[in-house]
Scaffold this motif. Structure first.
Motif, PDB file in Angstrom:
ATOM      1  N   PRO A  16      22.854  47.527  14.703  1.00  0.00           N
ATOM      2  CA  PRO A  16      22.202  48.837  14.801  1.00  0.00           C
ATOM      3  C   PRO A  16      21.324  49.162  13.595  1.00  0.00           C
ATOM      4  CG  PRO A  16      24.458  48.991  15.550  1.00  0.00           C
ATOM      5  CD  PRO A  16      24.291  47.615  14.970  1.00  0.00           C
ATOM      6  N   ARG A  17      21.746  48.779  12.415  1.00  0.00           N
ATOM      7  CA  ARG A  17      20.956  49.117  11.232  1.00  0.00           C
ATOM      8  C   ARG A  17      19.612  48.387  11.224  1.00  0.00           C
ATOM      9  NH1 ARG A  17      25.240  46.365   7.435  1.00  0.00           N
ATOM     10  NH2 ARG A  17      24.552  44.216   7.561  1.00  0.00           N
ATOM     11  N   SER A  18      19.538  47.215  11.861  1.00  0.00           N
ATOM     12  CA  SER A  18      18.248  46.519  11.972  1.00  0.00           C
ATOM     13  C   SER A  18      17.290  47.309  12.854  1.00  0.00           C
ATOM     14  CB  SER A  18      18.448  45.122  12.555  1.00  0.00           C
ATOM     15  OG  SER A  18      19.225  44.317  11.708  1.00  0.00           O
ATOM     16  N   LEU A  19      17.822  47.862  13.931  1.00  0.00           N
ATOM     17  CA  LEU A  19      16.996  48.679  14.821  1.00  0.00           C
ATOM     18  C   LEU A  19      16.575  49.978  14.142  1.00  0.00           C
ATOM     19  CD1 LEU A  19      19.129  48.056  17.996  1.00  0.00           C
ATOM     20  CD2 LEU A  19      16.776  47.279  17.653  1.00  0.00           C
ATOM     21  N   LEU A  75      13.913  53.698  19.414  1.00  0.00           N
ATOM     22  CA  LEU A  75      14.602  52.620  18.702  1.00  0.00           C
ATOM     23  C   LEU A  75      15.910  53.124  18.087  1.00  0.00           C
ATOM     24  CD1 LEU A  75      11.516  50.917  17.052  1.00  0.00           C
ATOM     25  CD2 LEU A  75      13.118  49.801  18.633  1.00  0.00           C
ATOM     26  N   GLU A  76      15.897  54.315  17.527  1.00  0.00           N
ATOM     27  CA  GLU A  76      17.121  54.890  16.969  1.00  0.00           C
ATOM     28  C   GLU A  76      18.167  55.120  18.052  1.00  0.00           C
ATOM     29  OE1 GLU A  76      15.244  57.220  13.126  1.00  0.00           O
ATOM     30  OE2 GLU A  76      15.372  58.272  15.039  1.00  0.00           O
ATOM     31  N   ASN A  77      17.732  55.556  19.223  1.00  0.00           N
ATOM     32  CA  ASN A  77      18.670  55.756  20.325  1.00  0.00           C
ATOM     33  C   ASN A  77      19.243  54.431  20.822  1.00  0.00           C
ATOM     34  OD1 ASN A  77      18.576  58.560  20.356  1.00  0.00           O
ATOM     35  ND2 ASN A  77      16.775  58.580  21.669  1.00  0.00           N
ATOM     36  N   VAL A  78      18.418  53.400  20.847  1.00  0.00           N
ATOM     37  CA  VAL A  78      18.916  52.064  21.192  1.00  0.00           C
ATOM     38  C   VAL A  78      19.988  51.658  20.189  1.00  0.00           C
ATOM     39  CG1 VAL A  78      18.299  49.609  21.346  1.00  0.00           C
ATOM     40  CG2 VAL A  78      16.821  51.335  22.397  1.00  0.00           C
ATOM     41  N   ALA A  79      19.733  51.899  18.914  1.00  0.00           N
ATOM     42  CA  ALA A  79      20.714  51.576  17.873  1.00  0.00           C
ATOM     43  C   ALA A  79      22.017  52.340  18.084  1.00  0.00           C
ATOM     44  CB  ALA A  79      20.144  51.885  16.488  1.00  0.00           C
ATOM     45  N   LEU A  80      21.928  53.614  18.469  1.00  0.00           N
ATOM     46  CA  LEU A  80      23.133  54.412  18.718  1.00  0.00           C
ATOM     47  C   LEU A  80      23.951  53.847  19.882  1.00  0.00           C
ATOM     48  CD1 LEU A  80      21.731  58.027  18.292  1.00  0.00           C
ATOM     49  CD2 LEU A  80      23.398  56.869  16.814  1.00  0.00           C
ATOM     50  N   VAL A  81      23.280  53.432  20.936  1.00  0.00           N
ATOM     51  CA  VAL A  81      23.998  52.871  22.083  1.00  0.00           C
ATOM     52  C   VAL A  81      24.648  51.536  21.703  1.00  0.00           C
ATOM     53  CG1 VAL A  81      23.768  51.995  24.444  1.00  0.00           C
ATOM     54  CG2 VAL A  81      22.571  54.086  23.767  1.00  0.00           C
ATOM     55  N   VAL A  82      23.945  50.709  20.956  1.00  0.00           N
ATOM     56  CA  VAL A  82      24.531  49.442  20.501  1.00  0.00           C
ATOM     57  C   VAL A  82      25.772  49.723  19.656  1.00  0.00           C
ATOM     58  CG1 VAL A  82      24.179  47.406  19.040  1.00  0.00           C
ATOM     59  CG2 VAL A  82      22.383  48.112  20.616  1.00  0.00           C
TER      60      VAL A  82
END
Length: 94
Positions: A16-19, A75-82
């Motif tokens: 997630p931190r990469s995203l 992208l931040e929301n993708v990171a949250l879901v991951v």
């Protein structure tokens, strides 16, 4: 779109931190800059996925600061879901 992106990213082991970092690059430099990055994510597979996303969003003629902010938020929301998927898996007994 967010869930599909998160599933694809999670399957490739994207952190997630990469995203989140990529989201900041988009926010500060724009999608036009982000699409030129040789390695927007750590591994070649993750880079290929991110390149697909960035090329798609960069092809939109309605670009500008608001657009870049929307892409960064996605992208931040993708990171949250991951992150949520990983947390759920960690709490699930084998």
């Amino acid at each position: 779109m967010t869930v599909a992106g998160a599933l694809a990213a999670d399957r490739l082991g994207t952190r997630p931190r990469s995203l989140t970092f990529l989201a900041e690059v988009v926010r500060r430099g724009g999608t036009g800059y982000a699409v030129t990055l040789p390695e927007p994510l750590p591994t070649p597979e993750q880079t290929a996925l991110a390149a697909t996303w960035l090329e798609a969003v960069n092809s939109n003629p309605a670009q500008g600061p608001e657009y870049d902010e929307a892409v960064a938020r996605w992208l931040e929301n993708v990171a949250l879901v991951v992150a949520a998927r990983r947390k759920a898996r960690a709490g699930t007994p084998d």
